[in-house]
Design an enzyme around this catalytic site. Structure first.
Site, PDB file in Angstrom:
ATOM      1  N   GLY A  18       6.235 -17.316  -2.445  1.00 42.27           N
ATOM      2  CA  GLY A  18       5.457 -16.706  -3.896  1.00 42.27           C
ATOM      3  C   GLY A  18       3.944 -17.541  -3.873  1.00 42.27           C
ATOM      4  N   ARG A  71      17.047   0.172   7.060  1.00 39.16           N
ATOM      5  CA  ARG A  71      16.202   0.101   6.081  1.00 39.16           C
ATOM      6  C   ARG A  71      16.202   0.811   4.576  1.00 39.16           C
ATOM      7  NH1 ARG A  71      11.752  -2.386   7.138  1.00 39.16           N
ATOM      8  NH2 ARG A  71      12.161  -2.843   8.857  1.00 39.16           N
ATOM      9  N   ARG A  97       9.047  -7.669   4.669  1.00 39.01           N
ATOM     10  CA  ARG A  97       9.575  -6.510   5.351  1.00 39.01           C
ATOM     11  C   ARG A  97       8.229  -5.135   5.004  1.00 39.01           C
ATOM     12  NH1 ARG A  97      14.589  -6.069   7.016  1.00 39.01           N
ATOM     13  NH2 ARG A  97      15.088  -4.571   6.368  1.00 39.01           N
ATOM     14  N   HIS A 115      -3.481  -9.694   2.783  1.00 40.98           N
ATOM     15  CA  HIS A 115      -3.038  -9.587   4.536  1.00 40.98           C
ATOM     16  C   HIS A 115      -4.229 -10.878   4.356  1.00 40.98           C
ATOM     17  CE1 HIS A 115      -2.111  -9.433   8.253  1.00 40.98           C
ATOM     18  NE2 HIS A 115      -3.711  -9.556   8.825  1.00 40.98           N
ATOM     19  N   ASP A 151      -0.535  -2.904   7.462  1.00 41.22           N
ATOM     20  CA  ASP A 151      -1.244  -3.259   7.073  1.00 41.22           C
ATOM     21  C   ASP A 151      -3.062  -2.390   7.477  1.00 41.22           C
ATOM     22  OD1 ASP A 151      -0.440  -5.622   6.588  1.00 41.22           O
ATOM     23  OD2 ASP A 151      -0.750  -6.334   9.000  1.00 41.22           O
ATOM     24  N   GLU A 180      -7.477 -15.714  -0.704  1.00 39.49           N
ATOM     25  CA  GLU A 180      -6.978 -15.041  -1.197  1.00 39.49           C
ATOM     26  C   GLU A 180      -6.149 -14.885  -2.986  1.00 39.49           C
ATOM     27  OE1 GLU A 180      -2.699 -14.616   1.016  1.00 39.49           O
ATOM     28  OE2 GLU A 180      -3.269 -16.037   2.322  1.00 39.49           O
TER      29      GLU A 180
END
Lengths: 212, 212
Positions: A18, A71, A97, A115, A151, A180
């Site tokens: 995280g 899912r 996921r 990403h 993405d 990021e």
């Protein structure tokens, strides 16, 4: 947009350490994302380090293991928790996921992901290694709205870092990770504080000149 | 390398106004690419503006119209002229034809191209419009060695520019073009003055540690 209104309640989804969640939390604490508060940190991995750190920070947490659930059922369980916490925006921070229409549809254009590549180059796993193997001279990260693809949603912010001769995957990943941490808070601040709209695939900030 | 040796004879191929050729020529004139001289400017378009400008600069020029010739025959005609001019390195500057193995094989890893995107994103035509339509927040250019693919060879240099809200294709193209003019001379200087090798797809500058 920001100002005197009640804070925007941000939910975090993570699967690992995280680090982007912690950077976002720190930026909010420093006042760099005015009008945002973290309402819930949730995970598909009950033992995720990021979840334990959220608890240490006194934040509400929730986890539901994805193993053994399909899912849709897994996301419906997450969604219940997010709704109880009255989450309005969702930030993915190393959530490993792919989201189904259950969550994407529940937060239309209110889910952000980050990403570690300059999308559309190098989507998917091991983006940094893909970039090194391809031989790019510039790498970076992308903050984007999440849609049903991998993405693939409209981009809010991109930051670049150089690729150095002799870079290893670890060295490049660490350099991208720093970018990021800055890009995620910057993107969320813009989305919460400026007018914006999506035209085609482009996120356009500023007043809509067609409506002026 | 550079130094006291005879200058490296650089050939230019162009099809249009040749702005990257002119920028490279100016950089060489300013001494920014030590050890390089332009030995020939050639084109598949006899009336190309860039060719006329080369003549004005007193450079040797050559053109052979590609129309009516098959690709191999056309390149063999160019190759004769390049060999007569004793060209050692070839720089494509808006040369609007994909090279065949005739030229690629004649200058192995000695052909440079510049493309107005951060490859591998947006190869092919209208790269700037592709980037705008995709909604990227960062654009740029790539200098790469030419192989048999389309905009696919090992990369030597990439430069980035921001995409601004409200950018038109023309505005973005002009911003990228400025970065191209800097990147091309920089890349050629490095290739001519530093040790380098290709490992996989990566161009590695510096001494080869495996051979030390």
């Amino acid at each position: 947009m920001a100002g005197q209104q009640a804070p925007v309640r941000v939910g975090i989804l993570l699967s690992g350490r995280g680090s982007n969640f912690l950077a976002l939390h720190a930026a909010i604490e420093r006042g760099e994302v005015p009008g945002a508060e973290i309402a819930l940190v949730a995970s598909n991995v009950p033992e995720a380090v990021g979840l334990a750190k959220a608890k240490d920070l006194g934040l509400a947490t929730f986890s539901v293991d994805h193993r053994g659930l399909d899912r849709g059922d897994h996301e419906r369980a997450l969604l219940v928790a997010l709704r109880v916490a009255r989450v309005e925006w969702l930030c993915l921070a190393g959530y490993m996921r792919k989201l189904s229409p259950v969550l994407v549809g529940a937060f239309p254009r209110r889910i952000l992901n980050i990403h570690p590549s300059l999308l559309p180059a190098f989507p998917g796993l091991h983006a940094q290694r893909q970039a090194l193997d391809y031989g790019v001279r510039v790498a970076g990260c992308t903050v984007h709205l999440v849609d049903d693809g991998l993405d693939s949603g409209p981009m809010v912010e991109q930051r670049t870092v150089p690729v150095n001769d002799g870079d290893t995957e670890d060295a490049l990943s660490a350099r991208i990770l720093e970018s990021e941490h800055q890009a995620y808070a910057f993107a969320l601040r813009r989305l919460l504080s400026e007018p914006w709209r999506v035209e085609g695939r482009r996120v356009r900030f500023g007043p809509d000149s067609n409506q002026m």
